[in-house]
Design a protein around this motif. Structure first.
Motif, PDB file in Angstrom:
ATOM      1  N   LEU A   1      14.424  -0.821  14.309  1.00  0.00           N
ATOM      2  CA  LEU A   1      14.537   0.621  14.054  1.00  0.00           C
ATOM      3  C   LEU A   1      14.465   0.919  12.560  1.00  0.00           C
ATOM      4  CD1 LEU A   1      17.338   1.552  16.622  1.00  0.00           C
ATOM      5  CD2 LEU A   1      14.938   2.274  16.712  1.00  0.00           C
ATOM      6  N   SER A   2      15.071   0.068  11.755  1.00  0.00           N
ATOM      7  CA  SER A   2      15.052   0.277  10.307  1.00  0.00           C
ATOM      8  C   SER A   2      13.648   0.125   9.738  1.00  0.00           C
ATOM      9  CB  SER A   2      16.005  -0.702   9.614  1.00  0.00           C
ATOM     10  OG  SER A   2      15.475  -2.020   9.619  1.00  0.00           O
ATOM     11  N   MET A   3      12.773  -0.577  10.479  1.00  0.00           N
ATOM     12  CA  MET A   3      11.384  -0.753  10.045  1.00  0.00           C
ATOM     13  C   MET A   3      10.492   0.383  10.523  1.00  0.00           C
ATOM     14  SD  MET A   3      10.898  -4.828  10.797  1.00  0.00           S
ATOM     15  CE  MET A   3       9.243  -4.916  10.142  1.00  0.00           C
ATOM     16  N   GLY A   4      11.069   1.292  11.323  1.00  0.00           N
ATOM     17  CA  GLY A   4      10.282   2.403  11.845  1.00  0.00           C
ATOM     18  C   GLY A   4       9.653   2.142  13.195  1.00  0.00           C
TER      19      GLY A   4
ATOM     20  N   ASP B   1       0.821  -1.214   0.000  1.00  0.00           N
ATOM     21  CA  ASP B   1       0.000   0.000   0.000  1.00  0.00           C
ATOM     22  C   ASP B   1       0.852   1.261   0.000  1.00  0.00           C
ATOM     23  OD1 ASP B   1      -2.197  -1.647   0.120  1.00  0.00           O
ATOM     24  OD2 ASP B   1      -2.285  -1.613   2.292  1.00  0.00           O
ATOM     25  N   GLY B   2       1.778   1.323  -0.902  1.00  0.00           N
ATOM     26  CA  GLY B   2       2.641   2.498  -0.949  1.00  0.00           C
ATOM     27  C   GLY B   2       3.866   2.297  -0.096  1.00  0.00           C
ATOM     28  N   LYS B   3       4.204   3.292   0.720  1.00  0.00           N
ATOM     29  CA  LYS B   3       5.457   3.240   1.468  1.00  0.00           C
ATOM     30  C   LYS B   3       5.271   3.130   2.984  1.00  0.00           C
ATOM     31  CE  LYS B   3       8.112   5.895  -1.931  1.00  0.00           C
ATOM     32  NZ  LYS B   3       8.960   7.099  -2.159  1.00  0.00           N
ATOM     33  N   THR B   4       4.038   3.312   3.473  1.00  0.00           N
ATOM     34  CA  THR B   4       3.862   3.374   4.930  1.00  0.00           C
ATOM     35  C   THR B   4       3.628   2.016   5.572  1.00  0.00           C
ATOM     36  OG1 THR B   4       1.522   3.858   4.588  1.00  0.00           O
ATOM     37  CG2 THR B   4       3.007   5.742   4.882  1.00  0.00           C
ATOM     38  N   SER B   5       2.838   1.164   4.923  1.00  0.00           N
ATOM     39  CA  SER B   5       2.515  -0.134   5.514  1.00  0.00           C
ATOM     40  C   SER B   5       3.497  -1.206   5.058  1.00  0.00           C
ATOM     41  CB  SER B   5       1.091  -0.545   5.130  1.00  0.00           C
ATOM     42  OG  SER B   5       0.155   0.350   5.681  1.00  0.00           O
ATOM     43  N   LYS B   6       3.704  -2.174   5.945  1.00  0.00           N
ATOM     44  CA  LYS B   6       4.667  -3.243   5.667  1.00  0.00           C
ATOM     45  C   LYS B   6       4.014  -4.592   5.943  1.00  0.00           C
ATOM     46  CE  LYS B   6       8.301  -0.158   7.368  1.00  0.00           C
ATOM     47  NZ  LYS B   6       7.331   0.868   7.847  1.00  0.00           N
ATOM     48  N   LYS B   7       4.629  -5.637   5.426  1.00  0.00           N
ATOM     49  CA  LYS B   7       4.162  -6.995   5.677  1.00  0.00           C
ATOM     50  C   LYS B   7       5.361  -7.891   5.944  1.00  0.00           C
ATOM     51  CE  LYS B   7       1.364 -10.732   3.697  1.00  0.00           C
ATOM     52  NZ  LYS B   7       0.591 -11.171   2.518  1.00  0.00           N
ATOM     53  N   ILE B   8       5.236  -8.679   7.006  1.00  0.00           N
ATOM     54  CA  ILE B   8       6.319  -9.596   7.384  1.00  0.00           C
ATOM     55  C   ILE B   8       6.438 -10.739   6.379  1.00  0.00           C
ATOM     56  CG2 ILE B   8       6.870 -11.416   9.069  1.00  0.00           C
ATOM     57  CD1 ILE B   8       7.811  -8.721   9.977  1.00  0.00           C
TER      58      ILE B   8
ATOM     59  N   LEU C   1       1.749  -5.719   8.889  1.00  0.00           N
ATOM     60  CA  LEU C   1       0.945  -6.937   8.837  1.00  0.00           C
ATOM     61  C   LEU C   1       1.785  -8.153   9.205  1.00  0.00           C
ATOM     62  CD1 LEU C   1      -1.227  -6.620   5.590  1.00  0.00           C
ATOM     63  CD2 LEU C   1      -2.048  -6.772   7.950  1.00  0.00           C
ATOM     64  N   GLY C   2       1.237  -8.974  10.105  1.00  0.00           N
ATOM     65  CA  GLY C   2       1.907 -10.214  10.457  1.00  0.00           C
ATOM     66  C   GLY C   2       2.913 -10.106  11.580  1.00  0.00           C
ATOM     67  N   LEU C   3       3.098  -8.920  12.156  1.00  0.00           N
ATOM     68  CA  LEU C   3       4.059  -8.760  13.261  1.00  0.00           C
ATOM     69  C   LEU C   3       3.309  -8.519  14.563  1.00  0.00           C
ATOM     70  CD1 LEU C   3       7.013  -8.680  14.144  1.00  0.00           C
ATOM     71  CD2 LEU C   3       7.002  -6.206  13.716  1.00  0.00           C
ATOM     72  N   TYR C   4       3.474  -9.436  15.503  1.00  0.00           N
ATOM     73  CA  TYR C   4       2.827  -9.372  16.815  1.00  0.00           C
ATOM     74  C   TYR C   4       3.910  -9.361  17.898  1.00  0.00           C
ATOM     75  CZ  TYR C   4      -1.448 -10.738  14.347  1.00  0.00           C
ATOM     76  OH  TYR C   4      -2.525 -10.786  13.492  1.00  0.00           O
TER      77      TYR C   4
END
Length: 638
Positions: free
Chosen positions: A197-200, A137-144, A373-376
Motif C-alpha cells: 500500500l505504501s508503494m501505491g 524518473d521523477g516521483k511516479t515510477s519505482k524500481k525494486i 520496475l522489477g516487480l512481478y
C-alpha cells in the motif's frame, strides 16, 4: 530490540512457495539466475489446501501448456497421482481435459525435493514483511531494490516475484469462530500488505473456501456410485513415458445432497459468515459454497457430492461440492444427511478464508507491475483461483523476470496462442470482482488451443526462452513433420471401389465409395477412424499414437480449424497495431470520457488489448485507429 544487520545478494526473490511460486522460482533458477524462494512454512511447499487434484475442464489445458513451456506441474502430478481421467470424451477434442487425483502429501514432498535439488535455487522459511525500492524518473515510477524479512534480514535483488496465494492478512471462518491464519492453520503473512500500500499498489479482498475432510472409515461407500479412472492413462507431461503411468488406481465416489440437507442449511443461514455479513471478501462465482448453492439454486432437489481420497497413506477423504463456512455443529448435521455419510466423522472442518490480493489490471501482460520496475506477480495474489491458474502465471512471471534481468525479450502469449494467454489477458484487461477461474468457454479459439497439441503450439517458445532442451525441441519438430507427411499421404491416396472396400464400408455402417475418393475423405466420415480404415490402407507406416491423434483431428475438423485460423488472422492484425507508450489519450478527438479514462488507466500495448478493456466500445476503437494513423504519419511512421 537490537536491529539485525544481515544483508544477502541474489538475482531474484520469490515470495511464496505455492504452485505459482514453485514455477516462478524454478524458471528463474533454470535460466541461471541466483534465486531464493521464501515461504512462511517449509511444510507448505506446493501445498494443496483444497481439492486433491490437478487438471480438469480447461485447467488440464493450462497444465499441458505449462509443461510444453518447461514448467514442472505436469511432471510432478505424473509422479504422484492416484487416479487419472480424461474428461468430456463424449464431446469434441477442443474440450477434452485431463484430470488427476493427487496424493496430496506426496505431491508436496515431490515438488519440495525438486526445489531443494535445483541448482541456483535456495528454499528459505521466513516471512517477507517489506519491499525495498527507489523512485526513478521523477516521483511516479519505482524500481525494486530488494526485500526485508520479519527478522530484519535484507535481501538485495534485481527482481521480486510475489506469489503470496491466500496468506496476506488471511483469516479463516467456521461459523462464529474466526482464526487469523492462512490455509490449513498455517501462519498468515500480516505485514507485506502495508508495504505494498505504501508503494501505491491497489489491494482488494477476496474469499474462497474448502469443504470438510472425513475419516474414510466412517463412510459407507455401498450407498454411493463408484467412480473409476481410465483404463489407459495419458500422462500430463509430454516428457513422461506413457508406460510409466499405467498404475493401479484408487476409486472416487459420487453421492448427493437432498431436501433434508437443504433444510438444515436454510435454517442456519443466519449462522453462516457469508449471510451474516461477517465475510468482507468476494467469493468465486463458479465454485460456490453449499450455502450459496442452496440459496441461489432453490429449485434444485439435490447437488452432487464427490468423495475423493486425499492420498494412499491416509484415511482422509475430501468432500467435493460441499465447501462451507457454517458452524461445526451445523456442518456435522448437514453432512450426515448425505447418503453414505450418516455416521461420518469430521477430521478437518470446512472453512472460508479471506485474504488480500490485487486488481491485476495494474499489471502488463508480462505480469510486471506497470509502474514498478522489477516487480512481478502470479497466482491468487493476482485475483485468480485454482492451482493450475496459479502455476501458469508463476511460470510466465518467472520467465519474464529472468528475461528482463538478462536483457532479453519478454514472453507474451496472446489469446490465439494459449489458454495461458487467455487467462492473463482476462486478468490484466477486465474487471474481475471475484476470483477468476479458467473455463473453456473463455477461449475464443479453443479448437486450435486443444490440450493434445500444446507441445506443437508452445514447445518452440519454451526452447527459445531456454527452458526446453534441444533434444525436446527436435522431437517436436520431428512430430510436426510426421503429422504433415501422413496428412499429405492420406489426401493423396485414392482407393478404388473394389468389392473388398465396399464390404468394409458396409460392415462399418458407411456409405459406398465414389470414384476418386481418398483416404482423408473417408476419415472425415464420423463412423470411421484412423484405426479401422487400416484394413483398406495396407501401405501405411506404423506411427506413434500422439501423431495419429493429431492426424485424425486435423483431418476430421479441417473446415472448422481453417475457419478459426482466418479468425486468428484478423485478431492478429489488431494485436499487431501497437500503441505508442507516449500517446496522450486527451489528444484523441471524439473519444468518449469513459474510454479515455480507462485507456489512461490501463495503458494497453495494442489496439487489440484496448478493445477488450471494459468500458471501451467498438466506436472508441474506430476513433483510436483513425488517430493512430494520423499519429503515425505525423511522426514519420514511428
Amino acid at each position: 530490540m537490537r536491529e539485525v544487520n544481515l544483508t544477502e545478494k541474489v538475482d531474484v526473490c520469490v515470495v511464496g512457495a505455492g504452485h505459482a511460486g514453485c514455477e516462478a522460482a524454478l524458471a528463474c533458477a533454470r535460466l541461471g539466475l541466483e534465486t531464493i524462494i521464501f515461504t512462511v512454512s517449509i511444510d507448505s511447499v506446493a501445498l494443496m489446501p483444497c481439492n486433491p487434484n490437478i487438471g480438469g475442464s480447461s485447467k488440464g489445458h493450462l497444465v499441458r501448456e505449462l509443461d510444453a513451456l518447461g514448467g514442472e506441474m505436469g511432471k510432478n502430478i505424473d509422479k504422484t497421482f492416484i487416479q487419472s481421467k480424461m474428461l468430456n470424451v463424449s464431446k469434441g477434442p477442443a474440450v477434452h481435459s485431463l484430470r488427476a487425483q493427487a496424493d496430496k502429501a506426496q505431491y508436496s514432498r515431490s515438488m519440495r525435493k525438486v526445489l531443494e535439488n535445483q541448482e541456483h535455487l535456495t528454499l528459505k522459511q521466513a516471512e517477507v514483511c517489506e519491499l525495498l525500492w527507489e523512485n526513478i524518473d521523477g516521483k511516479t515510477s519505482k524500481k525494486i531494490k530488494g526485500l526485508k524479512t520479519f527478522t530484519g534480514t535484507v535481501y538485495e535483488c534485481k527482481a521480486v516475484i510475489l506469489c503470496t496465494g491466500t496468506y496476506l492478512k488471511a483469516r479463516c471462518l467456521c461459523g462464529e469462530s474466526i482464526t487469523y491464519t492462512g490455509p490449513n492453520g498455517l501462519q498468515a503473512a500480516n505485514y507485506l500488505t502495508d508495504s505494498l500500500l505504501s508503494m501505491g499498489v491497489e489491494m482488494r479482498r477476496f474469499k474462497t473456501g474448502t469443504p470438510a475432510r472425513m475419516d474414510g472409515r466412517s463412510i459407507d461407500y455401498s450407498k454411493m456410485e463408484e467412480q473409476f479412472g481410465d483404463e489407459v492413462i495419458i500422462p500430463f507431461s509430454f516428457s513422461t513415458n506413457p508406460d510409466d503411468v499405467q498404475i493401479d488406481q484408487v476409486s472416487c465416489y459420487l453421492t448427493y445432497t437432498n431436501e433434508t440437507t437443504h433444510e438444515i442449511i436454510r435454517n442456519n443461514l443466519d449462522r453462516s459468515p457469508i449471510y451474516a455479513g461477517i465475510i468482507e471478501g468476494t467469493g468465486p462465482r463458479y465454485c460456490p459454497s453449499i450455502e450459496d448453492k442452496v440459496v441461489k439454486f432453490a429449485d434444485k432437489e439435490r447437488h452432487q457430492v464427490f468423495i475423493e481420497p486425499e492420498g494412499i497413506h491416509t484415511n482422509e477423504m475430501y468432500v467435493g461440492g460441499m465447501s462451507s463456512s457454517l458452524p461445526e455443529d451445523v456442518q456435522l448435521a448437514m453432512y450426515r444427511t448425505v447418503p453414505g455419510l450418516e455416521n461420518c466423522k469430521i477430521v478437518r472442518n470446512a472453512y472460508a478464508i479471506e485474504y488480500d490480493c490485487i486488481d491485476a489490471r495494474q499489471l502488463y501482460p508480462t505480469l510486471r507491475f506497470k509502474d514498478i520496475l522489477g516487480l512481478y506477480s502470479g497466482g491468487q495474489f493476482n485475483g485468480s483461483s485454482g492451482y493450475e491458474e496459479a502455476a501458469a502465471q508463476g511460470l510466465i512471471a518467472g520467465i519474464n523476470a529472468a528475461m528482463w534481468i538478462l536483457g532479453k525479450e519478454e514472453l507474451i502469449l496472446d489469446r490465439s496462442e494459449a489458454y495461458i494467454g487467455v487467462l492473463i489477458d482476462d486478468l490484466v484487461t477486465k474487471d474481475n470482482f471475484e476470483p477468476y477461474r479458467m473455463m473453456t468457454s473463455r477461449a475464443e479459439y479453443r479448437l486450435l488451443l486443444r490440450q493434445d497439441n500444446a507441445d506443437l503450439r508452445l514447445r518452440e517458445k519454451g526452447y527459445y526462452v531456454g527452458l526446453i532442451s534441444k533434444v525436446q525441441y527436435d522431437e517436436v519438430k520431428k512430430k510436426k513433420e510426421m503429422i504433415k507427411e501422413e496428412i499429405f499421404r492420406l489426401k493423396n491416396t485414392k482407393i478404388g471401389a473394389s468389392k473388398i472396400n465396399q464390404e468394409f464400408l458396409l460392415r462399418n455402417g458407411s456409405a459406398s465409395l465414389k470414384t476418386g475418393t481418398n483416404l482423408a475423405e473417408l476419415l472425415c466420415r464420423p463412423e470411421l477412424n484412423y484405426e479401422n480404415i487400416k484394413e483398406i490402407d495396407p501401405d501405411r507406416k506404423t506411427l506413434p499414437e500422439n501423431v495419429i491423434c493429431q492426424v485424425e483431428i486435423e483431418i476430421k475438423y479441417e473446415g472448422y480449424i481453417e475457419r478459426q485460423m482466418r479468425q486468428v488472422k484478423q485478431f492478429k492484425k489488431m494485436e499487431q497495431k501497437l500503441i505508442p507508450e507516449e500517446i496522450d489519450y486527451d489528444d484523441v478527438p471524439s473519444l468518449r470520457l469513459e474510454a479515455r479514462q480507462k485507456l489512461k488507466l490501463f495503458h494497453p500495448l495494442s489496439v487489440g488489448q484496448a478493445s477488450r478493456i471494459s468500458g471501451v466500445s467498438p466506436a472508441d476503437i474506430s476513433v483510436l485507429l483513425v488517430y493512430l494513423e494520423q499519429y503515425k504519419f505525423k511522426h514519420g511512421g514511428n
